[in-house]
Design a protein around this motif. Structure first.
Motif, mmCIF file in Angstrom:
data_model
loop_
_atom_site.group_PDB
_atom_site.id
_atom_site.type_symbol
_atom_site.label_atom_id
_atom_site.label_comp_id
_atom_site.label_asym_id
_atom_site.label_seq_id
_atom_site.Cartn_x
_atom_site.Cartn_y
_atom_site.Cartn_z
ATOM 1 N N GLU A 172 -57.434 47.737 -27.993
ATOM 2 C CA GLU A 172 -58.669 47.590 -27.612
ATOM 3 C C GLU A 172 -59.148 46.027 -27.696
ATOM 4 N N ALA A 173 -58.583 45.485 -28.806
ATOM 5 C CA ALA A 173 -58.766 43.777 -28.868
ATOM 6 C C ALA A 173 -58.475 43.246 -27.684
ATOM 7 N N ALA A 174 -57.495 43.554 -27.263
ATOM 8 C CA ALA A 174 -56.790 42.784 -26.042
ATOM 9 C C ALA A 174 -58.045 42.952 -24.837
ATOM 10 N N ARG A 175 -58.406 44.238 -24.789
ATOM 11 C CA ARG A 175 -59.398 44.427 -23.567
ATOM 12 C C ARG A 175 -60.652 43.682 -23.714
ATOM 13 N N LEU A 176 -61.088 43.519 -25.028
ATOM 14 C CA LEU A 176 -62.201 42.716 -25.487
ATOM 15 C C LEU A 176 -62.108 41.304 -25.172
ATOM 16 N N TRP A 177 -61.002 40.796 -25.483
ATOM 17 C CA TRP A 177 -60.678 39.541 -24.953
ATOM 18 C C TRP A 177 -60.733 39.308 -23.622
ATOM 19 N N LEU A 178 -60.205 39.994 -22.870
ATOM 20 C CA LEU A 178 -60.144 40.113 -21.039
ATOM 21 C C LEU A 178 -61.662 40.315 -20.751
ATOM 22 N N LYS A 179 -62.543 40.892 -21.586
ATOM 23 C CA LYS A 179 -64.102 40.809 -21.015
ATOM 24 C C LYS A 179 -64.686 39.678 -21.368
ATOM 25 N N GLY A 180 -64.080 38.677 -21.969
ATOM 26 C CA GLY A 180 -64.484 37.383 -22.272
ATOM 27 C C GLY A 180 -64.945 37.118 -23.782
ATOM 28 N N LEU A 181 -64.659 37.971 -24.606
ATOM 29 C CA LEU A 181 -64.738 37.602 -26.114
ATOM 30 C C LEU A 181 -63.897 36.780 -26.578
ATOM 31 N N ARG A 182 -64.292 35.990 -27.554
ATOM 32 C CA ARG A 182 -63.473 34.921 -28.067
ATOM 33 C C ARG A 182 -63.104 35.081 -29.657
ATOM 34 N N ILE A 183 -61.928 34.788 -30.033
ATOM 35 C CA ILE A 183 -61.765 35.046 -31.521
ATOM 36 C C ILE A 183 -62.454 34.309 -32.421
ATOM 37 N N VAL A 184 -62.956 34.747 -33.574
ATOM 38 C CA VAL A 184 -63.538 33.873 -34.557
ATOM 39 C C VAL A 184 -62.402 33.865 -35.534
ATOM 40 N N ARG A 185 -62.391 32.479 -36.241
ATOM 41 C CA ARG A 185 -61.546 32.068 -37.018
ATOM 42 C C ARG A 185 -61.754 32.926 -38.279
ATOM 43 N N ARG A 186 -60.613 33.341 -38.589
ATOM 44 C CA ARG A 186 -60.636 34.223 -40.126
ATOM 45 C C ARG A 186 -60.767 33.303 -41.311
ATOM 46 N N PRO A 187 -61.859 33.555 -42.127
ATOM 47 C CA PRO A 187 -62.079 32.848 -43.215
ATOM 48 C C PRO A 187 -61.337 33.629 -44.582
ATOM 49 N N LYS A 188 -61.087 32.859 -45.650
ATOM 50 C CA LYS A 188 -60.701 33.674 -46.752
ATOM 51 C C LYS A 188 -61.458 34.772 -47.253
ATOM 52 N N PRO A 189 -60.762 35.676 -47.628
ATOM 53 C CA PRO A 189 -61.301 36.960 -48.164
ATOM 54 C C PRO A 189 -62.447 36.685 -49.525
ATOM 55 N N PRO A 190 -63.032 37.497 -49.756
ATOM 56 C CA PRO A 190 -63.931 37.148 -51.091
ATOM 57 C C PRO A 190 -62.925 37.301 -52.155
ATOM 58 N N ALA A 191 -63.328 36.470 -53.089
ATOM 59 C CA ALA A 191 -62.522 36.090 -54.461
ATOM 60 C C ALA A 191 -62.385 37.455 -55.287
ATOM 61 N N GLU A 192 -63.744 38.249 -55.168
ATOM 62 C CA GLU A 192 -63.463 39.673 -55.814
ATOM 63 C C GLU A 192 -63.383 40.654 -54.967
ATOM 64 N N PRO A 193 -62.404 41.567 -55.283
ATOM 65 C CA PRO A 193 -61.979 42.709 -54.374
ATOM 66 C C PRO A 193 -63.084 43.684 -54.026
ATOM 67 N N PHE A 194 -64.050 44.033 -54.922
ATOM 68 C CA PHE A 194 -65.141 44.817 -55.175
ATOM 69 C C PHE A 194 -66.268 44.230 -54.834
ATOM 70 N N SER A 195 -67.251 44.689 -54.078
ATOM 71 C CA SER A 195 -68.722 44.229 -54.003
ATOM 72 C C SER A 195 -69.802 45.571 -54.363
ATOM 73 N N ILE A 196 -70.142 45.450 -55.541
ATOM 74 C CA ILE A 196 -70.937 46.359 -56.250
ATOM 75 C C ILE A 196 -72.230 46.216 -56.092
ATOM 76 N N ALA A 197 -73.191 47.251 -55.463
ATOM 77 C CA ALA A 197 -74.549 46.959 -55.190
ATOM 78 C C ALA A 197 -75.354 46.603 -56.424
ATOM 79 N N GLY A 198 -76.194 45.380 -56.294
ATOM 80 C CA GLY A 198 -77.002 44.839 -57.344
ATOM 81 C C GLY A 198 -76.345 44.036 -58.327
ATOM 82 N N ARG A 199 -75.015 43.629 -57.917
ATOM 83 C CA ARG A 199 -74.246 42.847 -58.673
ATOM 84 C C ARG A 199 -74.228 41.541 -57.946
ATOM 85 N N GLY A 200 -74.367 40.512 -58.220
ATOM 86 C CA GLY A 200 -74.126 39.042 -57.579
ATOM 87 C C GLY A 200 -74.869 38.998 -56.577
#
Length: 269
Positions: free
Chosen positions: A241-269
């Motif tokens: 499906e990614a290949a099909r979306l690319w053929l439809k004209g969508l372009r790849i967004v550069r991947r940033p580094k993942p968040p430093a913390e592996p968990f996002s807890i609601a109400g924290r930070g």
């Protein structure tokens, strides 16, 4: 609830800029983390941490990708997974609130699985749903987990929650916007919906609706016979499906580094 097998359809819809949709059939395992060792002992076609028709490997879940090496003992790995998730629940709810933690995920089939989303249901001693944990994996081996307290127990009805997106998933989407999660907790059926909305409006919707069967050798073998390459089809479908979306004209967004913390807890930070 006892362990169950949920069989149903996953539907993905991209709403813009190039509308697109896909649908595929899956089966998912639902079980308490404290019940997986019993299932390993009692079933022929399911194993804990070992190759089988279907299996559950604790190292596939519960923390950042590429975490510390496995202990080599799947029962110890399972204990480590339970301890990590209990610690997350204590951070969100306070110590001693979480009594039972259950998981809804794809098992490994013939040794392989890819879970775009693994969901945990955290209940207190009275059986009330108190916390939802949404564990998101991308295809680059990275993982991030959204931890959302349940503000009001819907007593089996639909639960609606939101979280700010902080983790790169689709190569065509920026890390922006808000996720909406809509869940009908496991019963005779289970429903899990995820939407993404950005400043430009609704962008993505994904939905799984499954019907419950007992998790036993008969039901597992029947599900495998209908979908022998289910987990392989999930990852293959994502790339196709990614290949099909690319053929439809969508372009790849550069991947940033993942968040430093592996968990996002609601109400924290």
């Amino acid at each position: 609830m006892t362990a169950a097998l949920y069989t149903g359809d996953v539907i993905h819809k991209r709403l813009r800029p190039a509308p697109h949709a896909l649908r595929y059939r899956v089966f998912a395992l639902y079980a308490g983390l404290d019940d997986l060792a019993r299932l390993d002992r009692s079933m022929r076609w399911f194993s804990l941490g070992r190759f089988n028709l279907a299996s559950f490997h604790p190292r596939d879940h519960g923390g950042p990708g590429d975490a510390a090496p496995a202990a080599g003992d799947p029962h110890r790995d399972l204990a480590n997974l339970e301890a990590r998730m209990q610690a997350v629940a204590a951070s969100a709810l306070g110590a001693g609130v979480a009594s039972r933690i259950s998981i809804l995920c794809y098992p490994r089939v013939l040794g392989y699985a890819f879970n775009p989303l693994t969901t945990y249901f955290v209940e207190d001693a009275a059986g009330r749903l108190r916390l939802m944990i949404y564990e998101v994996n991308n295809t680059f081996g990275e993982r991030h987990t959204y931890v959302l307290p349940v503000e009001a127990n819907p007593a089996g009805g639909a639960l609606a929650q939101e979280a700010r997106k902080v983790f790169y998933v689709s190569p065509f989407n920026q890390v922006e916007g808000r996720y909406g999660f809509r869940v009908t907790p496991p019963g005779e059926t289970v429903t899990l919906g995820v939407s993404l909305k950005t400043a430009g409006g609704p962008l993505l919707k994904a939905h799984f609706h499954g019907r419950r069967q007992p998790f036993d050798d008969h039901a597992l073998a029947a599900a495998f016979a209908r979908m022998p390459l289910m987990t392989f089809k999930v990852i293959a479908g994502i790339h196709l499906e990614a290949a099909r979306l690319w053929l439809k004209g969508l372009r790849i967004v550069r991947r940033p580094k993942p968040p430093a913390e592996p968990f996002s807890i609601a109400g924290r930070g």
